[in-house]
Design an enzyme around this catalytic site. Structure first.
Site, short mmCIF file in Angstrom:
data_model
loop_
_atom_site.label_atom_id
_atom_site.label_comp_id
_atom_site.label_asym_id
_atom_site.label_seq_id
_atom_site.Cartn_x
_atom_site.Cartn_y
_atom_site.Cartn_z
N GLN A 41 34.32 39.01 31.81
CA GLN A 41 35.24 38.08 32.42
C GLN A 41 35.87 38.77 33.61
OE1 GLN A 41 38.79 37.16 30.35
NE2 GLN A 41 39.26 35.52 31.78
N ALA A 69 38.30 38.22 37.38
CA ALA A 69 39.53 37.53 37.75
C ALA A 69 39.26 36.06 38.05
CB ALA A 69 40.15 38.22 38.96
N GLU A 70 38.10 35.80 38.60
CA GLU A 70 37.81 34.46 39.10
C GLU A 70 36.89 33.67 38.19
OE1 GLU A 70 38.18 32.58 42.12
OE2 GLU A 70 39.96 33.78 42.47
N LEU A 84 30.97 35.49 33.13
CA LEU A 84 29.52 35.63 33.18
C LEU A 84 28.96 35.48 31.78
CD1 LEU A 84 27.27 36.42 35.32
CD2 LEU A 84 27.18 38.55 34.02
N ASP A 95 32.01 44.28 47.62
CA ASP A 95 32.55 44.93 46.42
C ASP A 95 31.49 45.87 45.84
OD1 ASP A 95 34.19 45.56 44.28
OD2 ASP A 95 33.66 43.78 43.12
#
Lengths: 278, 217
Positions: free
Chosen positions: A29, A31-32, A35, A170
């Site tokens: 999981q 922040a947005e 998966l 990222d």
């Protein structure tokens, strides 16, 4: 189905509510979004589903627009990389209004875990020989060949991605997977056949959630800087070696590398943010 | 799938259990012009996805298109007349619907056909968890279609030789020139450097699937 797994903390996206041979598994999981591992079309084809749930604290219209935009841009960037031969997961399906993106499941584990395991083994063997075990990894010893080869593959993959005009946004060793070599893909040189195999595999770059199309040297330098910092904080003992190997392989893969590396020196001096406003 | 049947029945993952996909492949079809005509006339008895086998490289490509089409049908956001035309359009990497029919659908000159039928069975008082599925148009009018009736209908009206829906048989029918053109694979130089034919096929299939998934994105 969802009801089968009691551990399911979150409501599943509608698409995963429909029956499948094995229940979807929540992998991570962010922040947005979340998966999931599930299956695409047939029980034999594993897939990853990235789901961005609606954010109740945002205005619904804005929320829908942001989610849609982010799903679409991630899908576009993945597709562009895939087409240009940068190793990334294939996009299988998207539903931007429902907020999900389904893609190829990448076998293997994150590069970060492999390097940490490798460093741990190295430490253990050094301590067994009566040394402290936290020596800097110079890359000169014979046993270091695996790590050197891996770092070079990382540099080459990042260089390739930058060459096709994508910056990741990222880059970390957690966002790179080490996929077991497929038939015909092993490099003919530069990989150690006799090693323990821990660092063997093809680099696959994942998580293009913050990626964008850019050919600015500044953006590329920031990408490298973020990777360098992430690497230094997760694997400090191999930091020096990392920088050297990354830069040399990056140069080999990408013609404009010298300009980017020059920029990288500026970025190192001042940090990731160019303006002091954000 | 029963061995005697010419239909391959697939229950796709993450598709409502009310929807099932049935696929037949016919080689050397002699009456493509007639079938094409039924399609143009919107004859409801011939509501199939009639795909020209030349543009298909793998079974997954077909299933992928069916998955997308059923999804938009369930979501109620179809932009073509029915789920079957939606399947043909789903094969295309671009938004031009008319062009997708010409390229991927049956033409009067087609020789080899892949025929897909999506059956929607009304919900039989199972769990109430999935959102209610709207009953499909083709289920409302006539007695319920079954795989058996579809098979009989196809055997009566398609003048061709049925072959199994497998990657092996589909591979024999592929027109790579068209595939490479339609899915824009000609400019992809790294593909041609792959020596192992199996790896190359796999990579091409992945690019085709990705192209289809990115349609309209």
């Amino acid at each position: 189905m969802a009801a089968d797994s009691g551990a399911q903390q979150f409501p599943l996206p509608a698409i995963l509510e429909y029956p499948s041979s094995t229940p979807p598994e929540l992998i991570t999981q962010g922040a947005e979004g979340r998966l999931y591992k599930s299956t695409y079309l047939l029980p034999s084809i594993p897939c990853a589903l990235k789901y961005r749930p609606p954010k109740p604290w945002r205005h619904p219209v804005l929320d829908a627009r942001l989610t849609r935009h982010r799903i679409l841009s991630e899908a576009r960037n993945l597709a562009k990389c895939r087409r240009e031969g940068v190793p990334v997961p294939t996009v299988y399906a998207t539903d931007e209004s429902a907020g999900w993106l389904m893609m190829e499941w990448v076998a293997g584990g994150p590069v970060r875990a492999a390097i940490n395991e490798w460093l741990q083994r190295r430490r253990d063997s050094e301590q067994a020989e009566g040394r402290s075990g936290d020596a800097i990894v110079e890359g000169t010893r014979e046993e270091d060949a695996d790590l050197v080869a891996l770092l070079r593959r990382i540099g080459a993959a990042v260089g390739h991605m930058h060459k096709v005009g994508i910056v990741h946004g990222d880059l970390t060793t957690s966002n790179m997977m080490l996929r077991p070599w497929e038939k015909g893909k092993e490099p003919t040189n530069g990989h150690n056949v006799e090693g323990d195999g821990l660092l063997e595999g093809e680099i696959v770059i994942i998580d293009f959630g913050l990626a964008s199309q850019s050919s600015s040297d500044e953006d590329r330098a920031v990408d490298l800087y973020v990777l360098e910092r992430a690497f230094a904080s997760t694997h400090p003992r191999a930091e020096k070696l990392f920088t050297a190997m990354l830069e040399s392989a990056y140069k080999d893969a990408f013609k404009q590398a010298p300009i980017v590396l020059k920029k990288l020196e500026d970025v190192r001096m001042r940090g990731r943010k160019r303006s002091m406003l954000g | 799938m029963s061995t005697s049947s010419i239909l391959e029945t697939v229950q796709l993952e993450h598709i409502p259990s009310t929807h099932s996909v049935h696929i037949a492949v016919f080689r050397d079809v002699e009456n493509a012009a007639f079938l094409h005509q039924q399609l143009l006339a919107r004859n409801p008895d011939f509501e199939y996805a009639l795909i020209d086998a030349g543009v298909i490289t793998s079974s997954l490509q077909v299933l992928s298109a069916a998955f997308r089409a059923i999804n938009v049908q369930v979501a109620g956001t179809m932009r073509t007349p029915n789920v079957h035309s939606e399947i043909v359009w789903s094969l295309s990497p671009n938004n031009n619907i008319a062009e997708s029919y010409r390229r991927y659908g049956i033409t009067p000159e087609s020789r080899d056909l892949i025929i897909v039928k999506v059956l929607v069975t009304p919900l039989v008082s199972s769990s109430s968890s999935p959102p209610a599925v709207e009953t499909d148009s083709d289920a409302s009018a006539k007695p319920l279609l079954t795989p058996q009736t579809i098979e009989e209908h196809l055997l009566t009206h398609v003048k061709g030789r049925p072959v199994p829906f497998t990657d092996l048989t589909l591979g024999e029918l592929t027109d790579w020139g068209r595939v490479r053109k339609y899915y824009k694979l000609n400019g992809v130089s790294w593909l041609d450097k792959i020596k192992d034919p199996a790896t190359k096929d796999k990579e091409m299939n992945m690019l085709i699937m990705s192209g289809m998934a990115l349609r309209g994105v």
